[in-house]
Design an enzyme around this catalytic site. Structure first.
Site, PDB file in Angstrom:
ATOM      1  CB  SER A   1     135.842  58.233 -37.354  1.00 17.31           C
ATOM      2  OG  SER A   1     134.476  58.481 -37.111  1.00 17.31           O
TER       3      SER A   1
ATOM      4  CB  CYS B   1     116.946  67.762 -40.290  1.00 15.26           C
ATOM      5  SG  CYS B   1     117.676  67.041 -38.796  1.00 15.26           S
TER       6      CYS B   1
ATOM      7  N   GLY C   1     131.414  59.529 -27.549  1.00 10.93           N
ATOM      8  CA  GLY C   1     132.521  58.682 -27.256  1.00 10.93           C
ATOM      9  C   GLY C   1     132.740  57.577 -28.290  1.00 10.93           C
TER      10      GLY C   1
ATOM     11  CG  ASP D   1     155.944  68.679 -25.226  1.00 12.42           C
ATOM     12  OD1 ASP D   1     155.597  69.190 -24.139  1.00 12.42           O
ATOM     13  OD2 ASP D   1     155.159  68.042 -25.967  1.00 12.42           O
TER      14      ASP D   1
ATOM     15  NE  ARG E   1     123.553  64.191 -33.656  1.00  9.77           N
ATOM     16  CZ  ARG E   1     123.101  64.574 -34.852  1.00  9.77           C
ATOM     17  NH1 ARG E   1     121.969  65.258 -34.936  1.00  9.77           N
ATOM     18  NH2 ARG E   1     123.774  64.275 -35.949  1.00  9.77           N
TER      19      ARG E   1
ATOM     20  CB  CYS F   1     141.380  62.724 -31.524  1.00  5.32           C
ATOM     21  SG  CYS F   1     141.119  61.031 -32.079  1.00  5.32           S
TER      22      CYS F   1
END
Length: 596
Positions: free
Chosen positions: A143, A280, A92, A566, A284, A49
């Protein structure tokens, strides 16, 4: 989940009845109890992406420095023992890890863990989900930033739109409800698709979650690119005034809404405009074993190093407790965050954070593309999946690729066009006639010879149309690869077409003395010329206003040609760009022009 997981329901009931006091090690100085752990399984991803990694790429951590499966499970057991009841696996792309099913199964055995979720780009989801469900996976986030197939391919530099849709369908089929779809909204990229995404929830049990664009290292965050929650909500309420606010769940990051009569719902993740730091409950662990107590914080502590040094469970808990205890009341403001050093999002997890804005493409009438027979159509499967629930303005994919003896590509951006995405290409603009009177002086130079913008304030508004062209001589090798769509970079014609549309809209930013023009129509058409091993480009622009659009048409044709170069330069540098010229121009006080 509609009774699909009776074992999970019994397990949650048992845990509610046998709750234990929450761990002091996971409680910060403001009383927030951190019961939700996100674990990154890998830094790698099977997409490329434009908006997830810095331009220069991301140096991956050596494999020896990444957490092993046993280390992941050791830390998970420790956190669950202390009160974590929800774990989400991220990347990832977590589904490219070979042992992901086994990891889910091992986590499912942990007493006290109520929810195991995963955030994925969806490419491998349909294939793996039946196994993951049996292993104990209970929640899915997918996503997806666009419903336009060609835009998807341009953004991620890979094919795979249909695989993501297949994954969403498989999740619904297996009883996951709601299936959460994460959409990062960015001005100029996909804010015009908000209504299309919401319309999906009418017939499908989706929770479409619009995420405010957030700054991370290397993603060139710009406040102007961010579309705020209030702006998005206002757009939705104009279309659906009956939109209802749903009660907020404890520690939820999302503001949820529902349209009466719709199966699904819509949520907003407002990290930038209205933070939710006060509730919260998230921690992580990165793929290389670092504990992050705040997504936007640069502070990390390596649990991997302590594990490998032989730290006991008690020592690990003291380290974790110290890190949690240092957690701040709230993260910095959006402008301060943009200046802070932090990991690129790909190295934390993957809810698609955007880089420099890719082309702004209208989803209302984006592309007309005809392909040669090398294409594979999957329109029948798509129409079966959505069972009539697909947004009317997003077309069946089969209209995009049809058997044709000649491959060409054409785009439309037309505010007055038929709302069907892929209508047939309309006829060429009306042929202008009559000579164009020339001027005896340069209009962009003042009486003293200095550059100046022309004052168009006194000119009448009229319809302005311009057509320009260009030719790219590819040579036989590159031409064949383009013709058969075999370039490693992707579909050269589609990418060039998108670039031409974007360039037309950005002309005033590229050519200093051009006025900004609100274009009502842009069409970029590319056709293969086998005799010359060339691609012919034809760009037309239309607007209603006091100034012409010939510069917009010329810019579209020129940038489309440059983009083709390109896309093909790795195959051949002997590519010639030429014949960039204005073909016709209509409207305005000086009459029409037609190149004979």
């Amino acid at each position: 989940m509609r009774g699909a997981f009776p074992e999970l329901s019994r397990r949650r009931q048992f845990l509610r009845e046998h709750a234990v006091p929450f761990s002091a090690f996971l409680t910060d100085s403001f009383g927030r109890q951190h019961s939700y752990l996100r674990i990154s399984l890998t830094e790698k991803c099977n997409l490329r992406c434009q908006y997830c990694m810095p331009e220069e790429g991301v140096p991956l951590t050596p494999k020896a420095d990444l957490l092993t499966t046993e280390e992941i499970l050791t830390l998970a057991r420790l956190f669950v023992k202390e009160g974590v009841d929800k774990i989400r696996l991220t990347g990832g792309e977590p589904l490219i890890r070979p042992d992901v099913v086994d990891i889910v199964a091992q986590l499912h055995r942990l007493e006290g863990l109520r929810t195991i979720g995963i955030t994925t780009n969806g490419i491998n989801l349909a294939r793996l989900l039946p196994q993951l469900q049996k292993a104990g996976l209970s929640a899915i986030n997918i996503s997806l930033d666009t419903l336009v197939p060609a835009k998807f391919e341009f953004i991620v530099r890979r094919k795979g739109f249909h695989k993501v849709m297949e994954g969403i369908h498989k999740a619904i089929e297996l009883g996951y409800s709601p299936v959460k779809v994460n959409c990062v909204v960015m001005r100029g990229l996909n804010e015009d698709e908000l209504l299309n995404f919401v319309a999906l929830t009418k017939g499908l049990p989706l929770d479409v979650r619009f995420i405010e664009y957030m700054p991370f290292d290397g993603n060139k965050w710009n406040f102007k690119k961010m579309v705020s929650y209030k702006e998005m909500l206002d757009t939705l309420q104009q279309q659906w005034p009956e939109l209802e606010k749903l009660p907020e769940e404890e520690s939820s990051t999302a503001k949820a809404f529902k349209i009466p009569g719709f199966r699904g719902q819509v949520s907003f993740i407002t990290s930038m405009s209205e933070h939710f730091c006060g509730t919260c409950n998230r921690l992580r662990i990165t793929a290389d074993g670092n504990l992050k107590v705040c997504l936007f914080g640069s502070s990390e502590v390596s649990l991997r190093d302590h594990l490998r040094a032989g730290a006991s469970e008690e020592e690990l808990l003291r380290i974790i407790g110290a890190a949690v205890g240092r957690k701040k009341r709230q993260h910095a403001g959006m402008f301060s965050i943009a200046q802070m050093k932090n990991r690129p999002m790909i190295l934390i997890e993957l809810p698609l954070m955007l880089q420099d804005s890719p082309p702004a493409i209208s989803s209302q009438d984006p592309f007309h593309v005809q392909g040669i027979r090398h294409r594979v159509s999957f329109s029948n499967r798509m129409s079966t999946w959505w069972k009539g629930c697909w947004v009317s303005r997003t077309p069946p994919l089969g209209q995009r690729w049809s058997n044709s003896p000649q491959r060409h590509c054409s785009s439309h951006l037309d505010s007055d066009a038929n709302p069907k995405c892929l209508s047939a290409v309309s006829g060429a603009p009306a042929t202008p006639s009559g000579p164009l009177p020339t001027s005896d002086h340069l209009t962009h130079v003042d009486t003293e010879g200095r550059a100046a913008m022309v004052d168009v304030g006194g000119k009448p508004d009229t319809e302005r149309v311009a057509v320009a062209s260009a030719v790219v001589l590819l040579g036989p090798v590159a031409f064949k690869l383009v013709q058969e769509n075999q370039l490693k970079k992707g579909d050269a014609l589609v990418v060039a077409q998108l670039a031409g549309v974007q360039a037309a809209k950005l002309t005033s930013q590229l050519i200093p003395l051009c006025h900004h023009v609100a274009l009502s129509h842009v069409q970029v058409r590319l056709e293969l010329d086998a005799a010359r091993h060339a691609v012919g480009i034809r760009a037309s622009c239309r607007a209603w206003g006091p100034t012409g659009v010939e510069m917009e048409a010329l810019t579209a044709a020129a940038v489309a040609a440059l983009t083709l170069y390109d896309m093909c330069k790795a195959v051949s540098r002997d590519i010639v760009l030429g014949e960039i010229k204005l073909l016709s121009k209509t409207g305005g006080q000086r009459g029409d022009f037609h190149r004979t």
